[in-house]
Design a protein around this motif. Structure first.
Motif, PDB file in Angstrom:
ATOM      1  N   SER A   5      38.565  41.030  25.989  1.00 62.32           N
ATOM      2  CA  SER A   5      39.891  41.363  26.505  1.00 62.32           C
ATOM      3  C   SER A   5      40.073  42.875  26.474  1.00 62.32           C
ATOM      4  N   GLU A   6      40.168  43.449  27.656  1.00 65.15           N
ATOM      5  CA  GLU A   6      40.478  44.870  27.812  1.00 65.15           C
ATOM      6  C   GLU A   6      41.723  44.936  28.683  1.00 65.15           C
ATOM      7  N   PRO A   7      42.907  45.009  28.060  1.00 64.03           N
ATOM      8  CA  PRO A   7      44.166  44.923  28.804  1.00 64.03           C
ATOM      9  C   PRO A   7      44.189  45.797  30.055  1.00 64.03           C
ATOM     10  N   GLY A   8      44.554  45.146  31.149  1.00 64.41           N
ATOM     11  CA  GLY A   8      44.667  45.832  32.432  1.00 64.41           C
ATOM     12  C   GLY A   8      43.358  46.007  33.167  1.00 64.41           C
ATOM     13  N   ARG A   9      42.227  45.639  32.520  1.00 62.26           N
ATOM     14  CA  ARG A   9      40.928  45.892  33.144  1.00 62.26           C
ATOM     15  C   ARG A   9      40.014  44.675  33.218  1.00 62.26           C
ATOM     16  N   ARG A  10      39.921  43.918  32.114  1.00 58.61           N
ATOM     17  CA  ARG A  10      38.899  42.883  32.054  1.00 58.61           C
ATOM     18  C   ARG A  10      39.302  41.762  31.105  1.00 58.61           C
ATOM     19  N   LEU A  11      39.014  40.524  31.527  1.00 62.28           N
ATOM     20  CA  LEU A  11      39.251  39.359  30.692  1.00 62.28           C
ATOM     21  C   LEU A  11      38.090  38.403  30.912  1.00 62.28           C
ATOM     22  N   GLN A  12      37.438  37.995  29.816  1.00 60.51           N
ATOM     23  CA  GLN A  12      36.353  37.024  29.915  1.00 60.51           C
ATOM     24  C   GLN A  12      36.685  35.839  29.036  1.00 60.51           C
ATOM     25  N   LEU A  13      36.552  34.665  29.623  1.00 62.25           N
ATOM     26  CA  LEU A  13      36.863  33.417  28.941  1.00 62.25           C
ATOM     27  C   LEU A  13      35.624  32.545  28.871  1.00 62.25           C
ATOM     28  N   GLU A  14      35.570  31.723  27.827  1.00 59.68           N
ATOM     29  CA  GLU A  14      34.585  30.654  27.777  1.00 59.68           C
ATOM     30  C   GLU A  14      35.375  29.363  27.910  1.00 59.68           C
ATOM     31  N   ALA A  15      35.132  28.650  29.004  1.00 53.28           N
ATOM     32  CA  ALA A  15      35.819  27.389  29.262  1.00 53.28           C
ATOM     33  C   ALA A  15      34.922  26.254  28.787  1.00 53.28           C
ATOM     34  N   LYS A  16      35.452  25.419  27.881  1.00 50.78           N
ATOM     35  CA  LYS A  16      34.695  24.305  27.322  1.00 50.78           C
ATOM     36  C   LYS A  16      35.317  23.014  27.816  1.00 50.78           C
ATOM     37  N   ALA A  17      34.524  22.230  28.548  1.00 51.38           N
ATOM     38  CA  ALA A  17      35.028  20.998  29.141  1.00 51.38           C
ATOM     39  C   ALA A  17      34.239  19.790  28.643  1.00 51.38           C
ATOM     40  N   GLY A  18      34.319  19.535  27.358  1.00 55.48           N
ATOM     41  CA  GLY A  18      33.699  18.352  26.760  1.00 55.48           C
ATOM     42  C   GLY A  18      32.265  18.116  27.198  1.00 55.48           C
ATOM     43  N   PRO A  19      31.981  16.921  27.729  1.00 54.36           N
ATOM     44  CA  PRO A  19      30.602  16.579  28.093  1.00 54.36           C
ATOM     45  C   PRO A  19      30.056  17.400  29.264  1.00 54.36           C
ATOM     46  N   PHE A  20      30.925  18.109  29.951  1.00 52.89           N
ATOM     47  CA  PHE A  20      30.474  18.904  31.094  1.00 52.89           C
ATOM     48  C   PHE A  20      29.975  20.284  30.681  1.00 52.89           C
ATOM     49  N   GLY A  21      30.057  20.588  29.394  1.00 53.23           N
ATOM     50  CA  GLY A  21      29.518  21.841  28.901  1.00 53.23           C
ATOM     51  C   GLY A  21      30.525  22.962  28.883  1.00 53.23           C
ATOM     52  N   ALA A  22      30.025  24.170  29.127  1.00 50.97           N
ATOM     53  CA  ALA A  22      30.876  25.351  29.060  1.00 50.97           C
ATOM     54  C   ALA A  22      30.451  26.341  30.134  1.00 50.97           C
ATOM     55  N   ALA A  23      31.399  27.194  30.507  1.00 45.75           N
ATOM     56  CA  ALA A  23      31.131  28.217  31.523  1.00 45.75           C
ATOM     57  C   ALA A  23      31.798  29.516  31.101  1.00 45.75           C
ATOM     58  N   ARG A  24      31.206  30.614  31.534  1.00 41.09           N
ATOM     59  CA  ARG A  24      31.796  31.939  31.335  1.00 41.09           C
ATOM     60  C   ARG A  24      32.592  32.263  32.585  1.00 41.09           C
ATOM     61  N   ILE A  25      33.824  32.689  32.391  1.00 44.81           N
ATOM     62  CA  ILE A  25      34.674  33.100  33.497  1.00 44.81           C
ATOM     63  C   ILE A  25      35.055  34.548  33.235  1.00 44.81           C
ATOM     64  N   ALA A  26      34.532  35.442  34.048  1.00 47.04           N
ATOM     65  CA  ALA A  26      34.757  36.876  33.858  1.00 47.04           C
ATOM     66  C   ALA A  26      35.651  37.387  34.971  1.00 47.04           C
ATOM     67  N   MET A  27      36.761  38.015  34.587  1.00 46.46           N
ATOM     68  CA  MET A  27      37.706  38.574  35.545  1.00 46.46           C
ATOM     69  C   MET A  27      37.773  40.085  35.348  1.00 46.46           C
ATOM     70  N   LYS A  28      37.676  40.812  36.434  1.00 45.88           N
ATOM     71  CA  LYS A  28      37.703  42.274  36.375  1.00 45.88           C
ATOM     72  C   LYS A  28      38.746  42.778  37.365  1.00 45.88           C
ATOM     73  N   LEU A  29      39.596  43.687  36.907  1.00 44.33           N
ATOM     74  CA  LEU A  29      40.630  44.288  37.745  1.00 44.33           C
ATOM     75  C   LEU A  29      40.255  45.748  37.972  1.00 44.33           C
ATOM     76  N   THR A  30      40.039  46.109  39.226  1.00 40.52           N
ATOM     77  CA  THR A  30      39.674  47.475  39.573  1.00 40.52           C
ATOM     78  C   THR A  30      40.789  48.072  40.428  1.00 40.52           C
ATOM     79  N   PRO A  31      41.337  49.218  40.031  1.00 42.21           N
ATOM     80  CA  PRO A  31      42.355  49.852  40.865  1.00 42.21           C
ATOM     81  C   PRO A  31      41.765  50.179  42.236  1.00 42.21           C
ATOM     82  N   TRP A  32      42.517  49.874  43.273  1.00 38.18           N
ATOM     83  CA  TRP A  32      42.116  50.157  44.648  1.00 38.18           C
ATOM     84  C   TRP A  32      43.348  50.757  45.333  1.00 38.18           C
ATOM     85  N   GLY A  33      43.506  52.072  45.191  1.00 32.88           N
ATOM     86  CA  GLY A  33      44.750  52.696  45.615  1.00 32.88           C
ATOM     87  C   GLY A  33      45.848  52.170  44.708  1.00 32.88           C
ATOM     88  N   GLU A  34      46.901  51.647  45.304  1.00 30.37           N
ATOM     89  CA  GLU A  34      47.978  51.048  44.501  1.00 30.37           C
ATOM     90  C   GLU A  34      47.788  49.545  44.324  1.00 30.37           C
TER      91      GLU A  34
END
Length: 148
Positions: free
Chosen positions: A69-98
């Motif tokens: 967790s980098e406020p305003g820039r990046r959030l990475q989650l590990e989603a755990k769904a029981g027998p279906f396993g787990a996944a990494r979900i990485a979100m990145k926010l990049t300023p693009w003008g306004e």
């Protein structure tokens, strides 16, 4: 890995406000039926979000744990769904003008998704994540417009 990008016509702080409110994930995360619990320190590292996901009567309880967790820039989650396993979900926010260039990466970590990883699964996830980004962008723009 499934990767999606979207230009959101809101600033990174405005988009981050949505990400940092775990109670609002059901508004934009496709397949969420109900938010079951949100740790009060969400989205700090280690915080958990419990959700029920599915379609119609088919539902599964899922837990997302904040790994980065980098406020305003990046959030990475590990989603755990029981027998279906787990996944990494990485979100990145990049300023693009306004605005915000939002990048979402999904990658299986454990379970059947690691064996089925490839074109069919990645295509399905990319479509789902595209729908999520469209919803997220719509909410962020509506709130940006209301604030102006």
């Amino acid at each position: 890995m499934a990767r999606n990008r979207s230009l959101i016509h809101s600033s990174p702080p405005e988009v981050w406000r949505l990400l940092s409110d775990g109670h609002r994930y059901g508004e934009w995360v496709t397949g969420t039926q109900q938010i079951l619990a949100v740790d009060p320190h969400w989205p700090d590292v280690g915080a958990r979000l419990r959700v029920r996901v599915g379609a119609g009567p088919l539902a599964l309880d899922d837990t997302c744990v904040v790994r980065v967790s980098e406020p305003g820039r990046r959030l990475q989650l590990e989603a755990k769904a029981g027998p279906f396993g787990a996944a990494r979900i990485a979100m990145k926010l990049t300023p693009w003008g306004e605005h915000t260039l939002f990048t979402l990466d999904w990658h299986p970590l454990r379970g059947p998704g690691t064996r089925m990883h490839g074109l069919p699964v990645d295509y399905f996830v990319r479509v789902r994540n595209g729908m999520m980004l469209t919803k997220l962008a719509r909410i962020a723009v509506c709130e940006h417009t209301a604030a102006v």
